[in-house]
Design a protein around this motif. Structure first.
Motif, short mmCIF file in Angstrom:
data_model
loop_
_atom_site.label_atom_id
_atom_site.label_comp_id
_atom_site.label_asym_id
_atom_site.label_seq_id
_atom_site.Cartn_x
_atom_site.Cartn_y
_atom_site.Cartn_z
N VAL A 248 59.62 -19.13 79.04
CA VAL A 248 59.43 -18.36 77.81
C VAL A 248 57.99 -18.49 77.32
N LEU A 249 57.42 -19.70 77.42
CA LEU A 249 56.03 -19.91 77.02
C LEU A 249 55.09 -19.10 77.89
N PHE A 250 55.30 -19.17 79.21
CA PHE A 250 54.45 -18.40 80.12
C PHE A 250 54.59 -16.90 79.84
N ALA A 251 55.83 -16.45 79.56
CA ALA A 251 56.05 -15.04 79.28
C ALA A 251 55.33 -14.62 77.99
N ALA A 252 55.34 -15.50 76.99
CA ALA A 252 54.65 -15.20 75.74
C ALA A 252 53.14 -15.07 75.97
N LEU A 253 52.58 -15.96 76.79
CA LEU A 253 51.14 -15.90 77.09
C LEU A 253 50.79 -14.63 77.85
N ILE A 254 51.63 -14.28 78.84
CA ILE A 254 51.38 -13.05 79.62
C ILE A 254 51.54 -11.83 78.73
N GLY A 255 52.57 -11.83 77.86
CA GLY A 255 52.77 -10.70 76.96
C GLY A 255 51.60 -10.52 76.00
N TRP A 256 51.04 -11.64 75.53
CA TRP A 256 49.89 -11.57 74.63
C TRP A 256 48.65 -11.06 75.37
N ALA A 257 48.43 -11.56 76.60
CA ALA A 257 47.25 -11.17 77.35
C ALA A 257 47.35 -9.75 77.90
N GLY A 258 48.55 -9.36 78.34
CA GLY A 258 48.69 -8.07 79.01
C GLY A 258 49.07 -6.92 78.10
N TRP A 259 49.84 -7.21 77.05
CA TRP A 259 50.34 -6.14 76.18
C TRP A 259 50.03 -6.38 74.70
N GLN A 260 49.21 -7.39 74.40
CA GLN A 260 48.86 -7.72 73.02
C GLN A 260 50.11 -7.96 72.15
N GLU A 261 51.11 -8.58 72.73
CA GLU A 261 52.35 -8.86 72.01
C GLU A 261 52.23 -10.21 71.29
N THR A 262 52.48 -10.19 69.99
CA THR A 262 52.50 -11.43 69.21
C THR A 262 53.81 -11.49 68.44
N PRO A 263 54.58 -12.56 68.59
CA PRO A 263 55.87 -12.64 67.90
C PRO A 263 55.69 -12.80 66.39
N ASP A 264 56.60 -12.15 65.63
CA ASP A 264 56.59 -12.35 64.19
C ASP A 264 57.28 -13.68 63.87
#
Length: 289
Positions: A248-264
């Motif tokens: 989940v941590l790796f997915a969050a980092l990839i999502g932030w780097a690749g899709w600019q996703e930041t969790p609320d």
């Protein structure tokens, strides 16, 4: 340093590497999921995973890959539930933030105690129930009904966790007679054959970049599974189980780097609740075992 300590360290490294591999697989699926039909993505994920798996099995010799089984029905159940989980998870990946979809898929420990209770007669410990309640509160915080509701994609992600838990219970049910290699082989073959039918119906030829992502998803998934298998052989499951959630941590980092996703804030709190609850359930079940 003792041999046991060395094994624990190597096992932990293998587990984290496997977790990172599955986060990369999820990212590959997300890359192609919005442009290719889900049926085509699932088929090639299974096909390429099988293509990578076969040479590895061939090196182990014919005795290691015997397909003779007395439990064909259980293999079919494991394949259909596992394949259903894959369809649901890949749809969620194409529609949701990467980390949220991965986390919902990893909610399976919340369902597994009750499936094992109803099906296998394994009554869960009393302390599991409060953890499960906390876990599902976390799921609600991620799905946010009424507050930016994730809709069908969120429900699909949760269904992926339920179906994956059922698939795991099927593996447990037949593990007394079926070796791991045979279970993996049956799932790979059946998953490829069954998923080929809807893929043909909804066929769309991938672009060169999509071919690369699909092959990466299948081959890296196989590598991740082998890494986790090796990790469990080097260290106790209680140690490895917690490290799996670094996916989940790796997915969050990839999502932030690749899709600019930041969790609320609600999603972050929900993620923490689900992970803590799932770890409590996993550790409690293993201690009882």
């Amino acid at each position: 340093m003792s041999d046991r300590a060395v094994d624990l360290r190597r096992g932990a490294m293998m587990a984290v590497a496997g977790a990172a591999a599955f986060a990369v697989v999820s990212a590959c699926i997300k890359l192609v999921g919005s442009d290719l039909p889900n049926t085509v993505v699932v088929f090639f994920r299974n096909l390429f995973a099988l293509a990578v798996l076969l040479p590895w099995l061939a090196r182990r010799g014919p005795t290691a890959v015997s397909m003779r089984t007395a439990r064909p029905g259980m293999h079919l159940l494991r394949a259909t539930t596992g394949l259903g989980a894959m369809y649901c998870f890949f749809y969620a990946l194409s529609q949701m933030p990467l980390a949220s979809a991965v986390l919902l898929n990893y909610s399976q420990p919340l369902f597994l105690p009750f499936i094992a209770w109803l099906w296998l007669g394994e009554r869960p410990a009393a302390r599991i129930f409060p953890a499960v309640i906390i876990g599902f509160i976390g799921v609600l915080l991620i799905l946010k009904p009424g507050l930016g509701w994730q809709g069908p994609a969120g429900l699909a992600g949760l269904a992926a966790g339920l179906l994956a838990a059922t698939s795991m219970a099927a593996i447990r049910r037949m593990s007394d007679t079926e070796p791991t290699v045979r279970i993996v082989m049956y799932f790979s073959v059946l998953g490829t054959l069954v998923s080929a039918v809807p893929a043909i119906v909804y066929w769309q030829t991938p672009t060169p970049a999509q071919w690369l992502a699909l092959f990466g998803a299948g081959s890296i998934a196989t590598a991740g599974q082998l890494l986790l298998t090796r990790a469990y052989s080097l260290a106790p499951a209680a140690h490895i189980g917690a490290l799996i959630y670094t996916t989940v941590l790796f997915a969050a980092l990839i999502g932030w780097a690749g899709w600019q996703e930041t969790p609320d804030l609600l999603s972050a709190l929900g993620a923490a609740a689900v992970i803590c609850a799932a770890l409590i359930v996993v550790v409690t079940r293993r201690r009882r075992s």
